[in-house]
Design a protein around this motif. Structure first.
Motif, PDB file in Angstrom:
ATOM      1  N   ARG A  38       0.743   2.914   4.987  1.00  0.00           N
ATOM      2  CA  ARG A  38       0.251   1.562   4.685  1.00  0.00           C
ATOM      3  C   ARG A  38      -1.046   1.271   5.437  1.00  0.00           C
ATOM      4  O   ARG A  38      -2.019   0.771   4.863  1.00  0.00           O
ATOM      5  CB  ARG A  38       1.304   0.516   5.051  1.00  0.00           C
ATOM      6  CG  ARG A  38       2.576   0.549   4.239  1.00  0.00           C
ATOM      7  CD  ARG A  38       3.538  -0.540   4.724  1.00  0.00           C
ATOM      8  NE  ARG A  38       4.849  -0.369   4.135  1.00  0.00           N
ATOM      9  CZ  ARG A  38       5.195  -0.801   2.926  1.00  0.00           C
ATOM     10  NH1 ARG A  38       4.295  -1.442   2.196  1.00  0.00           N
ATOM     11  NH2 ARG A  38       6.407  -0.605   2.446  1.00  0.00           N
TER      12      ARG A  38
ATOM     13  N   PHE B 148       0.801  -1.212   0.000  1.00  0.00           N
ATOM     14  CA  PHE B 148       0.000   0.000   0.000  1.00  0.00           C
ATOM     15  C   PHE B 148       0.842   1.275   0.000  1.00  0.00           C
ATOM     16  O   PHE B 148       0.339   2.338  -0.353  1.00  0.00           O
ATOM     17  CB  PHE B 148      -0.944   0.008   1.204  1.00  0.00           C
ATOM     18  CG  PHE B 148      -2.091  -0.942   1.068  1.00  0.00           C
ATOM     19  CD1 PHE B 148      -3.064  -0.735   0.112  1.00  0.00           C
ATOM     20  CD2 PHE B 148      -2.193  -2.050   1.886  1.00  0.00           C
ATOM     21  CE1 PHE B 148      -4.118  -1.605  -0.028  1.00  0.00           C
ATOM     22  CE2 PHE B 148      -3.249  -2.935   1.759  1.00  0.00           C
ATOM     23  CZ  PHE B 148      -4.221  -2.713   0.797  1.00  0.00           C
TER      24      PHE B 148
ATOM     25  N   ARG C 143      -4.067   3.449   4.051  1.00  0.00           N
ATOM     26  CA  ARG C 143      -4.588   2.982   2.768  1.00  0.00           C
ATOM     27  C   ARG C 143      -5.265   1.621   2.894  1.00  0.00           C
ATOM     28  O   ARG C 143      -6.288   1.359   2.235  1.00  0.00           O
ATOM     29  CB  ARG C 143      -3.449   2.921   1.740  1.00  0.00           C
ATOM     30  CG  ARG C 143      -3.002   4.300   1.261  1.00  0.00           C
ATOM     31  CD  ARG C 143      -1.857   4.208   0.274  1.00  0.00           C
ATOM     32  NE  ARG C 143      -1.506   5.518  -0.271  1.00  0.00           N
ATOM     33  CZ  ARG C 143      -0.457   5.748  -1.067  1.00  0.00           C
ATOM     34  NH1 ARG C 143       0.353   4.746  -1.394  1.00  0.00           N
ATOM     35  NH2 ARG C 143      -0.231   6.955  -1.526  1.00  0.00           N
ATOM     36  N   ASN C 144      -4.702   0.755   3.725  1.00  0.00           N
ATOM     37  CA  ASN C 144      -5.310  -0.552   3.950  1.00  0.00           C
ATOM     38  C   ASN C 144      -6.706  -0.401   4.555  1.00  0.00           C
ATOM     39  O   ASN C 144      -7.678  -1.022   4.111  1.00  0.00           O
ATOM     40  CB  ASN C 144      -4.425  -1.385   4.871  1.00  0.00           C
ATOM     41  CG  ASN C 144      -5.019  -2.742   5.178  1.00  0.00           C
ATOM     42  OD1 ASN C 144      -5.517  -3.438   4.292  1.00  0.00           O
ATOM     43  ND2 ASN C 144      -5.007  -3.129   6.433  1.00  0.00           N
TER      44      ASN C 144
END
Length: 306
Positions: free
Chosen positions: A163, A148, A166-167
């Motif tokens: 990360r 990500f 966005r996850n």
């Protein structure tokens, strides 16, 4: 969580080793179960890459591009199948509530345009999975995972936060657009259909089959997709804060392949359900149209006689 992987989106060597050591036997059993289910789905839905990936204990030998393509096609199929169910549900609802209008305005060309729109929407929603999917070596295997941050940096706090953000954003978006909204529309449409059929006592008394099939469609959709999205939300939340407990890891290890398999099975069950549903609904709609036309002619005759 990925539909074709059980590893987290980040690469943490210590965690992966510990995960493999503690759950090797459990993962092996679940892998066998997943292979059986994926192979069943392969017969109907063509999933050779996912079958191979699982059989090789999540080693990806097909290269970076195929890793991206396989994941994006998987989610393309997911969003398309879900929204096609929505369109079918809306179409059924319109046909029952406004049968004459539906008879006069529905056409193959309009149906083709709606289908094209569904696939275009599914393509847009699945594009991020092509962008963020990546491959990376880990010991003697190659992982196919979500990168990500689009970076090889797994230590800088700002990159780790990116990360995680966005996850979580993609997981929540997928949950809302891939489950909550479609399920709400489907349930609402069939609630209207059931209400209309019950109001027409003649149609409702002739057969209880439409109600049973409607119930099966809704229950199947919920049971197949709810576990997948719930496990995905739980796994996404696990990347925040402290290290997950052993019990939590067991839940994720068992839940991911089972939920993924259920999601795959849904795509195989839907055509069968709607084959059984189609003829019965056509008969009901035809009778409903005749009933409406009869009422219109009776009213017209009465007005003329006056």
């Amino acid at each position: 969580m990925e539909m074709n992987a059980t590893l987290p989106y980040y690469i943490n060597t210590t965690n992966v080793i510990e995960h493999v050591d503690n759950f090797a036997t459990l993962r092996q059993s679940l892998k066998i179960i997943s292979l059986i289910i994926y192979s069943l789905a392969f017969v109907l839905a063509f999933l050779p890459l996912s079958v191979t990936y699982t059989a090789l204990d999540f080693h990806w030998p097909f290269g970076n591009f195929m890793c991206k393509l396989n994941s994006s096609l998987t989610y393309l199929n997911m969003f398309a199948s879900v929204y096609i169910l929505v369109v079918i549900s809306v179409d059924r609802c319109v046909s029952v509530v406004w049968p004459v209008w539906a008879q006069n305005h529905r056409s193959v060309r309009k149906a083709s345009c709606v289908s094209l729109g569904v696939w275009a929407l599914a393509l847009i929603l699945s594009t991020p999975y092509f962008v963020f999917r990546d491959t990376a070596p880990l010991y003697d295997i190659i992982l196919c995972f979500n990168n990500f941050a689009l970076s090889d940096d797994y230590e800088t706090p700002s990159v780790i936060l990116l990360r995680q953000f966005r996850n979580q954003a993609m997981t929540i978006t997928r949950f809302l657009l891939g489950f909550v909204v479609p399920f709400t529309v489907i349930v609402s449409c069939y609630a209207v259909i059931i209400h209309r059929l019950k109001r027409n006592r003649t149609l409702a008394s002739q057969s209880s089959r439409p109600f049973k099939i409607i119930a099966v469609v809704i229950i199947t959709f919920f049971l197949c997709w709810a576990p997948f999205h719930i496990i995905a939300l739980i796994e996404s939340a696990s990347h925040i804060g402290t290290e997950p407990s052993l019990t939590f890891r067991y839940v994720i290890t068992i839940g991911v392949p089972i939920a993924t398999s259920l999601a795959f099975i849904n795509s195989c069950l839907n055509p069968l359900l709607y084959v059984f549903m189609g003829k019965d609904f056509k008969d009901k709609i035809r009778k409903s149209i005749l009933s409406v036309l009869e009422t219109v002619f009776q009213e017209d005759s009465s007005s003329q006689s006056r």
